[in-house]
Design a protein around this motif. Sequence first.
Motif, PDB file in Angstrom:
ATOM      1  N   VAL A 203       8.681   5.001  -5.894  1.00 18.14           N
ATOM      2  CA  VAL A 203       9.344   4.880  -4.586  1.00 18.14           C
ATOM      3  C   VAL A 203       8.847   3.646  -3.846  1.00 18.14           C
ATOM      4  O   VAL A 203       9.627   2.901  -3.234  1.00 18.14           O
ATOM      5  CB  VAL A 203       9.107   6.154  -3.744  1.00 18.14           C
ATOM      6  CG1 VAL A 203       9.621   5.947  -2.324  1.00 18.14           C
ATOM      7  CG2 VAL A 203       9.790   7.359  -4.386  1.00 18.14           C
ATOM      8  N   SER A 204       7.525   3.393  -3.912  1.00 16.92           N
ATOM      9  CA  SER A 204       6.947   2.233  -3.224  1.00 16.92           C
ATOM     10  C   SER A 204       7.410   0.919  -3.842  1.00 16.92           C
ATOM     11  O   SER A 204       7.539  -0.086  -3.147  1.00 16.92           O
ATOM     12  CB  SER A 204       5.416   2.314  -3.258  1.00 16.92           C
ATOM     13  OG  SER A 204       4.958   3.471  -2.595  1.00 16.92           O
TER      14      SER A 204
ATOM     15  N   GLY B 143       5.690  -5.722  -3.052  1.00 14.13           N
ATOM     16  CA  GLY B 143       5.298  -5.574  -1.651  1.00 14.13           C
ATOM     17  C   GLY B 143       5.065  -4.130  -1.264  1.00 14.13           C
ATOM     18  O   GLY B 143       5.190  -3.766  -0.084  1.00 14.13           O
ATOM     19  N   GLY B 144       4.729  -3.309  -2.230  1.00 16.13           N
ATOM     20  CA  GLY B 144       4.556  -1.882  -1.950  1.00 16.13           C
ATOM     21  C   GLY B 144       3.133  -1.461  -1.689  1.00 16.13           C
ATOM     22  O   GLY B 144       2.859  -0.271  -1.494  1.00 16.13           O
ATOM     23  N   LEU B 145       2.185  -2.424  -1.694  1.00 23.02           N
ATOM     24  CA  LEU B 145       0.780  -2.064  -1.482  1.00 23.02           C
ATOM     25  C   LEU B 145       0.542  -1.476  -0.096  1.00 23.02           C
ATOM     26  O   LEU B 145      -0.262  -0.558   0.075  1.00 23.02           O
ATOM     27  CB  LEU B 145      -0.116  -3.281  -1.684  1.00 23.02           C
ATOM     28  CG  LEU B 145      -0.509  -3.618  -3.129  1.00 23.02           C
ATOM     29  CD1 LEU B 145      -1.350  -4.875  -3.165  1.00 23.02           C
ATOM     30  CD2 LEU B 145      -1.246  -2.461  -3.778  1.00 23.02           C
TER      31      LEU B 145
ATOM     32  N   ILE C 160      11.461   0.660   3.038  1.00 22.31           N
ATOM     33  CA  ILE C 160      11.751   2.009   3.555  1.00 22.31           C
ATOM     34  C   ILE C 160      10.518   2.893   3.459  1.00 22.31           C
ATOM     35  O   ILE C 160      10.168   3.619   4.404  1.00 22.31           O
ATOM     36  CB  ILE C 160      12.932   2.639   2.784  1.00 22.31           C
ATOM     37  CG1 ILE C 160      14.203   1.808   3.006  1.00 22.31           C
ATOM     38  CG2 ILE C 160      13.151   4.080   3.218  1.00 22.31           C
ATOM     39  CD1 ILE C 160      15.386   2.276   2.181  1.00 22.31           C
ATOM     40  N   ALA C 161       9.851   2.833   2.293  1.00 20.44           N
ATOM     41  CA  ALA C 161       8.659   3.667   2.096  1.00 20.44           C
ATOM     42  C   ALA C 161       7.579   3.303   3.102  1.00 20.44           C
ATOM     43  O   ALA C 161       6.941   4.189   3.698  1.00 20.44           O
ATOM     44  CB  ALA C 161       8.140   3.488   0.672  1.00 20.44           C
TER      45      ALA C 161
ATOM     46  N   LEU D 104       6.204   5.951   5.892  1.00 15.38           N
ATOM     47  CA  LEU D 104       4.791   6.314   5.831  1.00 15.38           C
ATOM     48  C   LEU D 104       4.028   5.750   7.029  1.00 15.38           C
ATOM     49  O   LEU D 104       3.076   6.370   7.515  1.00 15.38           O
ATOM     50  CB  LEU D 104       4.175   5.807   4.526  1.00 15.38           C
ATOM     51  CG  LEU D 104       4.681   6.506   3.254  1.00 15.38           C
ATOM     52  CD1 LEU D 104       4.136   5.821   2.011  1.00 15.38           C
ATOM     53  CD2 LEU D 104       4.283   7.979   3.252  1.00 15.38           C
ATOM     54  N   ASN D 105       4.456   4.590   7.506  1.00 21.55           N
ATOM     55  CA  ASN D 105       3.797   3.987   8.661  1.00 21.55           C
ATOM     56  C   ASN D 105       4.045   4.806   9.929  1.00 21.55           C
ATOM     57  O   ASN D 105       3.154   4.928  10.784  1.00 21.55           O
ATOM     58  CB  ASN D 105       4.293   2.554   8.847  1.00 21.55           C
ATOM     59  CG  ASN D 105       3.273   1.693   9.560  1.00 21.55           C
ATOM     60  OD1 ASN D 105       2.081   1.772   9.275  1.00 21.55           O
ATOM     61  ND2 ASN D 105       3.734   0.880  10.492  1.00 21.55           N
ATOM     62  N   VAL D 106       5.229   5.373  10.043  1.00 25.15           N
ATOM     63  CA  VAL D 106       5.529   6.242  11.192  1.00 25.15           C
ATOM     64  C   VAL D 106       4.629   7.472  11.172  1.00 25.15           C
ATOM     65  O   VAL D 106       4.063   7.871  12.203  1.00 25.15           O
ATOM     66  CB  VAL D 106       7.018   6.657  11.172  1.00 25.15           C
ATOM     67  CG1 VAL D 106       7.264   7.779  12.183  1.00 25.15           C
ATOM     68  CG2 VAL D 106       7.917   5.470  11.498  1.00 25.15           C
ATOM     69  N   ILE D 107       4.491   8.067   9.981  1.00 24.95           N
ATOM     70  CA  ILE D 107       3.617   9.249   9.853  1.00 24.95           C
ATOM     71  C   ILE D 107       2.173   8.877  10.165  1.00 24.95           C
ATOM     72  O   ILE D 107       1.472   9.588  10.896  1.00 24.95           O
ATOM     73  CB  ILE D 107       3.728   9.840   8.433  1.00 24.95           C
ATOM     74  CG1 ILE D 107       5.161  10.302   8.151  1.00 24.95           C
ATOM     75  CG2 ILE D 107       2.755  11.006   8.261  1.00 24.95           C
ATOM     76  CD1 ILE D 107       5.404  10.728   6.715  1.00 24.95           C
ATOM     77  N   LYS D 108       1.731   7.757   9.610  1.00 24.02           N
ATOM     78  CA  LYS D 108       0.356   7.301   9.845  1.00 24.02           C
ATOM     79  C   LYS D 108       0.105   7.058  11.327  1.00 24.02           C
ATOM     80  O   LYS D 108      -0.921   7.492  11.876  1.00 24.02           O
ATOM     81  CB  LYS D 108       0.096   6.026   9.043  1.00 24.02           C
ATOM     82  CG  LYS D 108      -1.339   5.503   9.154  1.00 24.02           C
ATOM     83  CD  LYS D 108      -1.453   4.069   8.701  1.00 24.02           C
ATOM     84  CE  LYS D 108      -0.905   3.125   9.764  1.00 24.02           C
ATOM     85  NZ  LYS D 108      -1.118   1.703   9.424  1.00 24.02           N
ATOM     86  N   ASN D 109       1.019   6.365  11.992  1.00 29.38           N
ATOM     87  CA  ASN D 109       0.852   6.066  13.417  1.00 29.38           C
ATOM     88  C   ASN D 109       0.848   7.330  14.263  1.00 29.38           C
ATOM     89  O   ASN D 109       0.092   7.433  15.247  1.00 29.38           O
ATOM     90  CB  ASN D 109       1.961   5.124  13.897  1.00 29.38           C
ATOM     91  CG  ASN D 109       1.800   3.718  13.352  1.00 29.38           C
ATOM     92  OD1 ASN D 109       0.697   3.315  12.996  1.00 29.38           O
ATOM     93  ND2 ASN D 109       2.893   2.973  13.272  1.00 29.38           N
ATOM     94  N   PHE D 110       1.668   8.311  13.889  1.00 26.60           N
ATOM     95  CA  PHE D 110       1.675   9.590  14.617  1.00 26.60           C
ATOM     96  C   PHE D 110       0.302  10.255  14.528  1.00 26.60           C
ATOM     97  O   PHE D 110      -0.231  10.753  15.525  1.00 26.60           O
ATOM     98  CB  PHE D 110       2.749  10.515  14.053  1.00 26.60           C
ATOM     99  CG  PHE D 110       2.739  11.884  14.679  1.00 26.60           C
ATOM    100  CD1 PHE D 110       3.390  12.117  15.883  1.00 26.60           C
ATOM    101  CD2 PHE D 110       2.056  12.936  14.075  1.00 26.60           C
ATOM    102  CE1 PHE D 110       3.370  13.379  16.467  1.00 26.60           C
ATOM    103  CE2 PHE D 110       2.028  14.197  14.656  1.00 26.60           C
ATOM    104  CZ  PHE D 110       2.686  14.416  15.861  1.00 26.60           C
TER     105      PHE D 110
END
Length: 666
Positions: free
Chosen positions: A24-25, A461-463, A31-32, A36-42
């Motif tokens: 997926v990454s 660019g998925g790192l 998109i990934a 994931l960044n939204v979840i992390k920031n929350f």
Amino acid sequence: MFKTTLRKGIFVPSMIFIVLVSVVSVMYPVIADRILNVIKNFIFVNLNWVYVWAVTLFVVFLVYLLFSKYGKIRLGDNDSRPEHSFFSWIAMLFSAGMGIGLMYFGVAEPMQHYTSEAFGLTHYVNKAKNAQLYTFFHWGIHAWAIYGLVGLSLSYFAYRFKLPLSLRSCFYPLLKNKTNGVWGNVIDVFALCSTFFGITTTLGFGVVQINSGLQILNIVPDTNFMYQIMIVGILVGLAILSALTGVDKGIKILSNINVTLVVCLLLFVLFFGPTVFLIGSFTEGLGNYINNFFNLTFGTHVYDKESLPWFYDWTILYWAWWISWSPYVGLFIAKISKGRTIREFILAVLVIPSLFNFIWMTVFGNSAIWFDLNVGRGALSGVAGDPDALMFRFLEYLPFNEIASLATILIVIIFFVTSADSGIFVMNNIATKNALKSPKWQTILWGTLLAVLSLLLLNAGGLKALQSMTLITALPFSLIMILFMVSLLKALTIDQAYYDRKFTKTTTPWSGNLWKDRLKRIVATKDKASIDQFINTVVKEAFTELQAEFAENGIIASINHQNEPTKIEIVIKYDLINNFVYGVETTAKKIAKYLIEEGNQPEVLEKGTFFPKAYFGDTRESYDIQYFTKNELISDVLKHYDRFLEIVAEEKNEMFISSDSHDRND
């Protein structure tokens, strides 16, 4: 037949999850990363207090153990000793824990704090002090407390309780034999995935730094992906080769070499940089860190909204990153720490790496700030956002900068290899439930997976998406680590009580009726032959009579006897609990020179003396029994048997008396 030690219940679900997240990454990196960044920031914004409290508890707990009565307990049997020298031990845990990070952030983090506007437009002196203070905070005792808690829990339960070197073992006091089932597999799958993601992202960023350094030195023309493939191929190949040789050879040798190179580079920058300024700033910075320790520990920046984004992007991110890496680093630290005492382990893991990190960050970070202010006129501040190249740009202000840059690249390469090979070792250890020996193809498999997926993610660019995934997993694992503390404290309480248990009131003290005979024994020559004779006569007769009397009472006792060295033991075997063992062996003891020359001490042997040492099946402290008569020796055995029966009757001592350790390793 195709041989493997991989456990399907751990390996298969781990591979499915790792491949799924990686695909997926790679295919949908933007998109990934966004999701994931939204979840992390929350999590960072709304649950940052969980990380703050968790890390605080880890520090407090380890400091408590350090000064408590539990500090003298060994990570292994009471008579076990460390397998590695102190230098090699520190070198290996240091290389696995923060190696590449020091090279990557040694200049970058202090410079980025120094140029940050999070703390307002303060004077450069305050900016420089804040930069050093928060760098110390992020790389100091708090970070190593995270690693130390996992490493201590793993090594304690693995070596003290003979459980598998696996995260599931840390829950044994809470879950007992359920750790062998689904719950145990879930814990190990989590650890394996977290380890794989953490190593993959770190290696990906390490490759970029190596490539950038080679470009600056004109060794390669650019940072083309083809060069990164070559770098990864060569370095992972070396890591696989090192992992195949084992911890005692490849990993230890590389770690020792690298620590030596790191110290040389450190001294080079110290002597050719602003030496007086660095020594003074380290002294002041250390005092500043100590004075602000508690404020930093509990700080949440809740009253300073301007600095909150900085707090999330640095402190909380670091705590999440160290926690996500702790299964990997903790497992490796545990693997090399057998035989250390808890006090020695905590003191070394918390203080020595932290102190070295402080010195490193001061020498490199403060040198960069000094050059930026006094020589470069803001040139380094201008490239503070490019950490891949910042270390090499900094070295340009020093003499012999090309040699220093080559040394830096070499150090990063070795750190890359030691991180990869110890990671390969740890992942195989998790997936096999600590198998003693695995086929070589498994080591090659793990190395190949690391290389292929890190390159795919780097190219696509998925790192960053994978890094966000790793940071998200830190939240549940921080709660798991809190349970580690509960489990460890419960086990230590039982452990201490077990070894402090005294004989029952029904036992009788040593009688003084035969004092004349005892005096003759005290002053008699105690050579090996006389002690051997004592064991072959008095002890053997006592054990033989005991064996017969046990049989009269329906108890089967066996006697094991060997002649060189002279040793005899009486054993009562059990199916569900550990065997009762009482043994006696001839043991040598050195004599002080002044006692040999003492005229009032008759017949002291120049080469030392010998005594019959009683030992027990649970490795409790042994003692001298040379003055016992046959009947007193029988009485002493019965005292220990009475104690043994009392202990095995109490359910809370199951961890110490259960003999199903072989089942736990299945």
